[in-house]
Design a protein around this motif. Structure first.
Motif, PDB file in Angstrom:
ATOM      1  N   PRO A 207      -1.390  -1.433   0.085  1.00  0.00           N
ATOM      2  CA  PRO A 207      -1.937  -0.118   0.254  1.00  0.00           C
ATOM      3  C   PRO A 207      -1.628   1.068  -0.673  1.00  0.00           C
ATOM      4  O   PRO A 207      -2.244   2.115  -0.748  1.00  0.00           O
ATOM      5  CB  PRO A 207      -1.565   0.102   2.001  1.00  0.00           C
ATOM      6  CG  PRO A 207      -0.955  -1.222   2.452  1.00  0.00           C
ATOM      7  CD  PRO A 207      -0.682  -1.704   1.197  1.00  0.00           C
ATOM      8  N   VAL A 208      -0.345   1.047  -0.741  1.00  0.00           N
ATOM      9  CA  VAL A 208       0.297   2.000  -1.833  1.00  0.00           C
ATOM     10  C   VAL A 208       0.919   1.035  -2.719  1.00  0.00           C
ATOM     11  O   VAL A 208       1.808   0.286  -2.411  1.00  0.00           O
ATOM     12  CB  VAL A 208       1.102   2.981  -1.273  1.00  0.00           C
ATOM     13  CG1 VAL A 208       1.586   4.074  -2.351  1.00  0.00           C
ATOM     14  CG2 VAL A 208       0.830   3.851  -0.075  1.00  0.00           C
ATOM     15  N   ILE A 241       5.198  -4.964   1.737  1.00  0.00           N
ATOM     16  CA  ILE A 241       6.670  -5.217   1.516  1.00  0.00           C
ATOM     17  C   ILE A 241       7.469  -3.958   1.111  1.00  0.00           C
ATOM     18  O   ILE A 241       8.432  -3.528   1.596  1.00  0.00           O
ATOM     19  CB  ILE A 241       6.973  -6.281   0.316  1.00  0.00           C
ATOM     20  CG1 ILE A 241       6.463  -7.737   1.131  1.00  0.00           C
ATOM     21  CG2 ILE A 241       8.343  -6.041  -0.152  1.00  0.00           C
ATOM     22  CD1 ILE A 241       6.301  -8.679   0.045  1.00  0.00           C
ATOM     23  N   GLN A 242       6.700  -3.030   0.422  1.00  0.00           N
ATOM     24  CA  GLN A 242       7.235  -1.696   0.120  1.00  0.00           C
ATOM     25  C   GLN A 242       7.030  -0.415   1.051  1.00  0.00           C
ATOM     26  O   GLN A 242       7.624   0.285   1.129  1.00  0.00           O
ATOM     27  CB  GLN A 242       6.972  -1.250  -1.632  1.00  0.00           C
ATOM     28  CG  GLN A 242       7.929  -0.420  -1.959  1.00  0.00           C
ATOM     29  CD  GLN A 242       8.200  -0.233  -3.539  1.00  0.00           C
ATOM     30  OE1 GLN A 242       8.537   0.872  -4.006  1.00  0.00           O
ATOM     31  NE2 GLN A 242       8.213  -1.189  -4.171  1.00  0.00           N
ATOM     32  N   THR A 243       5.711  -0.744   1.492  1.00  0.00           N
ATOM     33  CA  THR A 243       5.230   0.456   2.395  1.00  0.00           C
ATOM     34  C   THR A 243       5.596   0.300   3.945  1.00  0.00           C
ATOM     35  O   THR A 243       5.277   1.400   4.559  1.00  0.00           O
ATOM     36  CB  THR A 243       3.520   0.504   2.127  1.00  0.00           C
ATOM     37  OG1 THR A 243       3.126  -1.122   2.521  1.00  0.00           O
ATOM     38  CG2 THR A 243       3.109   0.848   0.726  1.00  0.00           C
ATOM     39  N   GLY A 244       6.189  -0.883   4.216  1.00  0.00           N
ATOM     40  CA  GLY A 244       6.330  -1.073   5.639  1.00  0.00           C
ATOM     41  C   GLY A 244       7.333  -0.049   6.236  1.00  0.00           C
ATOM     42  O   GLY A 244       8.411   0.318   5.625  1.00  0.00           O
ATOM     43  N   PHE A 245       7.409  -0.505   7.714  1.00  0.00           N
ATOM     44  CA  PHE A 245       8.570   0.027   8.426  1.00  0.00           C
ATOM     45  C   PHE A 245       8.981   1.689   8.188  1.00  0.00           C
ATOM     46  O   PHE A 245       9.916   2.121   7.936  1.00  0.00           O
ATOM     47  CB  PHE A 245       9.966  -0.860   8.089  1.00  0.00           C
ATOM     48  CG  PHE A 245       9.728  -2.202   8.586  1.00  0.00           C
ATOM     49  CD1 PHE A 245       9.685  -2.639   9.804  1.00  0.00           C
ATOM     50  CD2 PHE A 245       9.467  -3.154   7.439  1.00  0.00           C
ATOM     51  CE1 PHE A 245       9.294  -3.805  10.053  1.00  0.00           C
ATOM     52  CE2 PHE A 245       8.976  -4.616   7.620  1.00  0.00           C
ATOM     53  CZ  PHE A 245       9.031  -4.695   9.078  1.00  0.00           C
ATOM     54  N   ARG A 247       8.035   4.037   6.274  1.00  0.00           N
ATOM     55  CA  ARG A 247       8.008   4.799   5.212  1.00  0.00           C
ATOM     56  C   ARG A 247       6.959   5.670   4.928  1.00  0.00           C
ATOM     57  O   ARG A 247       7.433   6.913   4.288  1.00  0.00           O
ATOM     58  CB  ARG A 247       8.197   3.610   4.014  1.00  0.00           C
ATOM     59  CG  ARG A 247       8.016   4.010   2.446  1.00  0.00           C
ATOM     60  CD  ARG A 247       9.274   5.080   1.979  1.00  0.00           C
ATOM     61  NE  ARG A 247      10.384   4.738   2.381  1.00  0.00           N
ATOM     62  CZ  ARG A 247      11.373   5.434   2.175  1.00  0.00           C
ATOM     63  NH1 ARG A 247      11.096   6.646   1.690  1.00  0.00           N
ATOM     64  NH2 ARG A 247      12.766   4.887   2.372  1.00  0.00           N
ATOM     65  N   THR A 248       5.707   5.143   5.187  1.00  0.00           N
ATOM     66  CA  THR A 248       4.627   6.158   4.840  1.00  0.00           C
ATOM     67  C   THR A 248       4.084   6.965   6.042  1.00  0.00           C
ATOM     68  O   THR A 248       3.252   7.680   5.672  1.00  0.00           O
ATOM     69  CB  THR A 248       3.165   5.399   4.491  1.00  0.00           C
ATOM     70  OG1 THR A 248       2.850   4.663   5.332  1.00  0.00           O
ATOM     71  CG2 THR A 248       3.526   4.476   3.452  1.00  0.00           C
ATOM     72  N   GLY A 249       4.968   7.030   7.038  1.00  0.00           N
ATOM     73  CA  GLY A 249       4.696   7.939   8.258  1.00  0.00           C
ATOM     74  C   GLY A 249       4.097   7.052   9.334  1.00  0.00           C
ATOM     75  O   GLY A 249       4.040   7.576  10.521  1.00  0.00           O
ATOM     76  N   ARG A 250       3.682   5.845   9.169  1.00  0.00           N
ATOM     77  CA  ARG A 250       3.401   4.807  10.133  1.00  0.00           C
ATOM     78  C   ARG A 250       4.143   3.737   9.952  1.00  0.00           C
ATOM     79  O   ARG A 250       4.837   3.527   8.937  1.00  0.00           O
ATOM     80  CB  ARG A 250       1.704   4.349  10.016  1.00  0.00           C
ATOM     81  CG  ARG A 250       0.843   5.516   9.818  1.00  0.00           C
ATOM     82  CD  ARG A 250       0.521   6.102  11.516  1.00  0.00           C
ATOM     83  NE  ARG A 250      -0.797   7.075  11.216  1.00  0.00           N
ATOM     84  CZ  ARG A 250      -0.777   8.084  10.948  1.00  0.00           C
ATOM     85  NH1 ARG A 250       0.373   8.784  10.474  1.00  0.00           N
ATOM     86  NH2 ARG A 250      -1.969   9.002  10.847  1.00  0.00           N
ATOM     87  N   THR A 265       2.313  -9.188   4.629  1.00  0.00           N
ATOM     88  CA  THR A 265       3.520  -9.551   4.102  1.00  0.00           C
ATOM     89  C   THR A 265       4.516  -8.553   4.170  1.00  0.00           C
ATOM     90  O   THR A 265       4.132  -7.108   3.885  1.00  0.00           O
ATOM     91  CB  THR A 265       3.613 -10.074   2.562  1.00  0.00           C
ATOM     92  OG1 THR A 265       3.155  -8.909   1.659  1.00  0.00           O
ATOM     93  CG2 THR A 265       2.754 -11.325   2.427  1.00  0.00           C
ATOM     94  N   VAL A 266       5.777  -8.620   4.582  1.00  0.00           N
ATOM     95  CA  VAL A 266       6.701  -7.461   4.984  1.00  0.00           C
ATOM     96  C   VAL A 266       8.067  -8.094   4.468  1.00  0.00           C
ATOM     97  O   VAL A 266       8.218  -9.164   4.439  1.00  0.00           O
ATOM     98  CB  VAL A 266       6.740  -7.172   6.356  1.00  0.00           C
ATOM     99  CG1 VAL A 266       5.489  -6.387   6.626  1.00  0.00           C
ATOM    100  CG2 VAL A 266       6.941  -8.289   7.260  1.00  0.00           C
ATOM    101  N   ALA A 267       8.971  -7.211   4.135  1.00  0.00           N
ATOM    102  CA  ALA A 267      10.444  -7.530   3.732  1.00  0.00           C
ATOM    103  C   ALA A 267      11.300  -6.334   3.592  1.00  0.00           C
ATOM    104  O   ALA A 267      11.058  -5.445   4.420  1.00  0.00           O
ATOM    105  CB  ALA A 267      10.287  -8.337   2.265  1.00  0.00           C
TER     106      ALA A 267
END
Ligand SMILES: Cc1ncc(COP(=O)(O)O)c(C=O)c1O
Length: 435
Positions: A207-208, A241-245, A247-250, A265-267
């Motif tokens: 997404p980003v 993986i980079q955008t999750g948890f 980081r982007t405000g959501r 996918t998440v990590a």
């Protein structure tokens, strides 16, 4: 006591050059957004070990959960003697993943492994083989993932042949004149010229874009992609993986577009630094592969799951999503001020606390300045700031400070960044600082 120089000499002799290092700074300990090297020098950490430490280095709550787990069970292998924390973390991610469809989660160890498994699951579920990915995208360094990754140097060149039936289309990048309509038209062209949509198992998208340069996919583009996938029975895989948890405000970046992925996918920031990754997806799709077709010896270890559960508690308790939005807005405002005085800052981009500046010559988008970008990272390292670059043209400075960073340290890091920009701009041929 070893020095950075001594360790670097030993590293060169003992470790292959293929594992790059952005700085010859050897870490000894860290706390939240500060890190100390083996010589006792302190750094403000704007890198978070590449987006892994949204909850900061050694968060006390995560540390306590890991310490408690260490006394009980460190390995069982979920396929041999399963344990509750794996199930509890899967339940939590199933609840948190975007969209109303019931979900299931499998744990793996690295981001690349999660992407590999998402592709395997998509192929099994659809009985199709082709995958569409985006130019500039990054999905990992394993053999299947480098085929999906949309940057030849240094990830693909020399490592071929690539996994077949992977196609790339341009990612929307307003700064480089690629509109969402261009990207969608490229997919339609692909369906005419290269691959029957009925053969396409999945479209995978960040997404980003992370390594690609922090380009944000516009929400309307993601919604159009969702509709296109639905029209053709193609699965949409969100690589968060980079955008999750937070980081982007959501919790996950796709929430900004209000759509549901088929697989996600998440990590990285999932477990505060313990290796853990996951594929979260619609239950019916996740259940497609045969018993024994998925798994891994270390995947979803008790230690990692305990850390993962603690990380989710920290994100909720400390309202890290809101904090990402506040800190991100503040960073953007300050970087836009800098842009007015530095002609090398072509664009300031952000979604929440995923913030970047793109460095160019004389404010020209078509003149990326990779040399200046390298110089800024080195100058920052000398001044006590850990920075990371990225970008298809290697000319983007990305800021991934922990979401728990105290505001005074964010400010300190920004000042070091400004000084580093000034030093590097004078030192390189570009000399793009203006009064
Ligand atoms: C979006 C994305 N996907 C996949 C990966 C690969 O993750 P790992 O390095 O843990 O294999 C990364 C790593 O940077 C990433 O940013």
């Amino acid at each position: 006591m070893s020095t950075n120089a001594e360790l670097h000499k030993r590293r060169i002799a003992a470790v292959p050059r293929g594992v790059g290092n952005s700085l010859a700074v050897y870490a000894e300990r860290a706390q939240n957004a500060e890190l100390w090297d083996v010589e006792g020098r302190r750094y403000v950490d704007f890198a978070s070990g590449i987006a892994v430490l949204n909850t900061g280095h050694v968060h006390p709550h995560v540390k306590a959960a890991m310490a408690a787990q260490l006394d009980k069970l460190t390995h069982g292998c979920f396929q041999v003697t399963p344990y509750e924390s794996y199930i509890a973390l899967a339940e939590a991610l199933n609840r948190l993943a975007p969209g109303p469809t019931p979900k299931k989660t499998i744990f793996l160890s690295t981001g690349a492994e999660a992407v590999e498994n998402a592709i395997k699951i998509a192929r099994y579920a659809t009985k199709r083989s082709a995958v569409i990915a985006f130019t500039g995208g990054f999905h990992g360094r394993t053999l299947a993932c480098i085929a999906l990754t949309g940057k030849v140097q240094p990830y693909k060149s020399g490592f071929g042949p690539m996994l077949p039936e992977v196609f790339h289309v341009p990612f929307p990048m307003a700064y480089h004149g690629v509109t969402p309509e261009d990207s969608l038209a490229a997919i339609e062209n692909l369906f005419k010229a290269d691959v029957d949509p009925a053969r396409v198992a999945a479209i995978i998208i960040e997404p980003v874009q992370g390594e690609g340069g922090f380009y944000v996919a516009p929400p309307e583009f993601l919604r159009a992609l969702r509709a296109l996938c639905d029209r053709h029975g193609i699965l949409l895989i969100a690589d968060e993986i980079q955008t999750g948890f937070a980081r982007t405000g959501r919790m996950f970046a796709l929430e900004h577009a209000g759509i549901e992925p088929d697989l996600m996918t998440v990590a990285k920031s999932i477990a505060g630094g313990v290796p853990l990754s996951a594929v979260v997806g619609k239950a019916a799709i996740m259940d497609a592969p045969v018993v024994g077709g998925l798994g891994g010896t270390f995947a979803g270890s008790p230690l990692a799951c305990a850390a993962g559960l603690a990380v989710l508690e920290v994100i909720e308790k400390e309202k890290l999503g809101q904090r990402a939005e506040q800190l991100g807005a503040r960073l953007v405002a300050r970087l836009e001020q800098l842009q007015a005085s530095f002609a090398c800052i072509g664009e300031v981009r952000a979604l929440g606390m995923m913030v970047a500046i793109e460095l160019v010559k004389n404010r020209r988008a078509d003149m990326p300045d990779a040399e200046l970008t390298r110089a800024v990272v080195q100058a920052a390292g000398r001044r006590g700031l850990i920075l990371l670059s990225c970008g298809l043209y290697s000319n983007v400075i990305r800021i991934l400070a922990p979401l728990t960073i105290p505001e005074a340290q964010l400010e300190e890091g920004l000042q070091l960044l400004e000084q580093s920009l000034a030093e590097a701009a004078v030192g390189t041929a570009a000399a793009t600082a203006v009064a």
